[in-house]
Design an enzyme around this catalytic site. Structure first.
Site, PDB file in Angstrom:
ATOM      1  N   ASP A   4      31.392 -38.337 -12.718  1.00 30.90           N
ATOM      2  CA  ASP A   4      30.777 -39.551 -13.250  1.00 30.90           C
ATOM      3  C   ASP A   4      31.505 -40.189 -14.420  1.00 30.90           C
ATOM      4  OD1 ASP A   4      28.771 -39.568 -11.417  1.00 30.90           O
ATOM      5  OD2 ASP A   4      27.517 -38.227 -12.600  1.00 30.90           O
ATOM      6  N   SER A  43      23.500 -33.012  -6.536  1.00 32.34           N
ATOM      7  CA  SER A  43      24.607 -33.736  -7.147  1.00 32.34           C
ATOM      8  C   SER A  43      24.606 -33.583  -8.672  1.00 32.34           C
ATOM      9  CB  SER A  43      24.546 -35.182  -6.684  1.00 32.34           C
ATOM     10  OG  SER A  43      25.794 -35.755  -6.775  1.00 32.34           O
ATOM     11  N   HIS A  94      30.506 -33.640  -4.165  1.00 27.62           N
ATOM     12  CA  HIS A  94      31.248 -34.721  -3.459  1.00 27.62           C
ATOM     13  C   HIS A  94      32.751 -34.437  -3.474  1.00 27.62           C
ATOM     14  CE1 HIS A  94      27.596 -37.256  -3.803  1.00 27.62           C
ATOM     15  NE2 HIS A  94      27.558 -36.923  -5.070  1.00 27.62           N
TER      16      HIS A  94
HETATM   17  N1  ASP Z   1      27.122 -39.072  -9.508  1.00 27.16           N
HETATM   18  C1  ASP Z   1      26.994 -37.838  -8.774  1.00 27.16           C
HETATM   19  C2  ASP Z   1      25.584 -37.792  -8.224  1.00 27.16           C
HETATM   20  O1  ASP Z   1      24.635 -37.357  -8.824  1.00 27.16           O
HETATM   21  C3  ASP Z   1      27.348 -36.634  -9.624  1.00 27.16           C
HETATM   22  C4  ASP Z   1      28.851 -36.398  -9.593  1.00 27.16           C
HETATM   23  O2  ASP Z   1      29.490 -36.890  -8.656  1.00 27.16           O
HETATM   24  O3  ASP Z   1      29.383 -35.735 -10.486  1.00 27.16           O
HETATM   25  O4  ASP Z   1      25.390 -38.295  -7.160  1.00 27.16           O
END
Ligand code: ASP
Length: 321
Positions: free
Chosen positions: A161, A146, A182
């Site tokens: 994010d 992620s 995602h």
């Molecule tokens: N927040 C996400 C994760 O590391 C990263 C993203 O969705 O850009 O799970």
């Protein structure tokens, strides 16, 4: 480039709530022959708050928001257990006396998910950016999950994010494109279908009727400033990068969103299923556009074209239109 990367979209699936449970075999294969993996927990996902608070509760301490180091520790301890189950030792970078030396001497590295901006800022401020870049381009196995996958690209502007202050959006450039983990495609659903769902689950129907920006629209905004192709990896999708080859593996596919000259090109949609070769992503990449160059250009723009605007255009510009 001797790179050997496993870039995973997400750490858990609805069906398998263990960290990296659904891609356990791919991880084991990726790290075959490695004894100890160096874990970088700087993205500190919210989920680790509960783990950190549990540790405090067990010690009989009061419960307030865990500090960064506690979150990193809780995250690392949790992953250490998982990695032991998979047959590897795991050490946290924050547990090392000299993090830079730790990167220089690591057998393999794993950067976990969480907030991509927190992660990139910590890579810069701890002086790990260049040592990491060097080791990974020389062939040290890299596992990104992620946020750890996003920082492997050219730039973190493709992240989902909440943005936070960072010295630059420029990322590790381990691959010449950007990644959006995602990734969700727009849902094609009629009002009639939404109403049918409302009868059994009002909240789900409300969610399905959501009118905020879609992921592809956010990438279009990203393409106003940056030329990089963005790979929107669906949950369950994995990019395996070995040398000059990129293979899409895992349980779900990815959409490739390319900027074509001045105009962004999303039609016909480029969707790839697991098993596809994405080698073309490494061929003829666009020239690097650093995030500071974009900032500089934006600041300078009014100087160069303000004088050429009509009275009306100038007024609109000053009003912020
Ligand atoms: N927040 C996400 C994760 O590391 C990263 C993203 O969705 O850009 O799970």
């Amino acid at each position: 480039m001797d790179r050997n990367l496993l870039l995973v979209s997400n750490s858990k699936t609805a069906a398998d709530k263990r960290f990296l449970g659904y891609c356990e075999h791919e991880v084991q294969e990726h790290f075959a022959g490695v004894n100890t993996v160096l874990f970088i927990p700087y993205a500190e996902p919210n989920a680790v708050d509960a783990l950190a608070l549990n540790t405090r509760r067990a010690r009989g301490e009061t419960l307030d928001i865990p500090c960064s180091n506690e979150r990193r520790q809780a995250y690392t301890d949790h992953l250490r257990e998982r990695f032991q189950q998979m047959g590897f030792n795991l050490v946290g970078i924050h547990e090392q006396d000299n993090p830079i030396e730790a990167v220089k001497n690591a057998e393999a590295v794993y950067i976990g998910g969480g907030n991509t901006f927190d992660l990139l800022r910590a890579l810069y401020s701890n002086g790990l950016f260049h040592p990491l870049q060097k080791r990974v381009t020389e062939g040290m196995p890299y596992l990104g999950v992620s946020a750890g996958t996003v920082v492997a690209g050219m730039n973190i502007g493709s992240s989902n994010d909440n943005s936070k202050p960072v010295p630059s959006l420029d990322a590790l450039e381990l691959v010449p494109f950007c990644i959006k983990p995602h990734y969700l495609d727009p849902l094609v659903i009629s009002n009639e279908q939404i109403e049918l769902i409302r009868a059994v689950h009002a909240q789900a129907a409300h969610r399905l009727a959501h009118q905020g920006e879609q992921h592809f629209e956010r990438i279009m905004e990203f393409h106003h400033d940056f030329p990089y192709t963005v790979v929107g990896v669906h949950e369950g999708g994995i990019l395996q990068v070995k040398g000059d080859h990129v293979n899409l593996i895992g349980t779900h596919g990815a959409r490739v969103l390319q900027k074509n000259g001045f105009v962004t090109k999303y039609e016909p949609p480029q969707f790839y299923e697991p098993g596809a070769s994405l080698d073309f992503l490494l061929q003829n990449p666009p020239k690097k556009v650093s995030s500071n160059a974009v900032l500089h250009r934006a600041e300078r723009a009014p100087d160069s074209w303000f004088a050429n605007l009509s009275e009306f255009e100038r007024t609109m510009f000053l009003l912020g239109y």
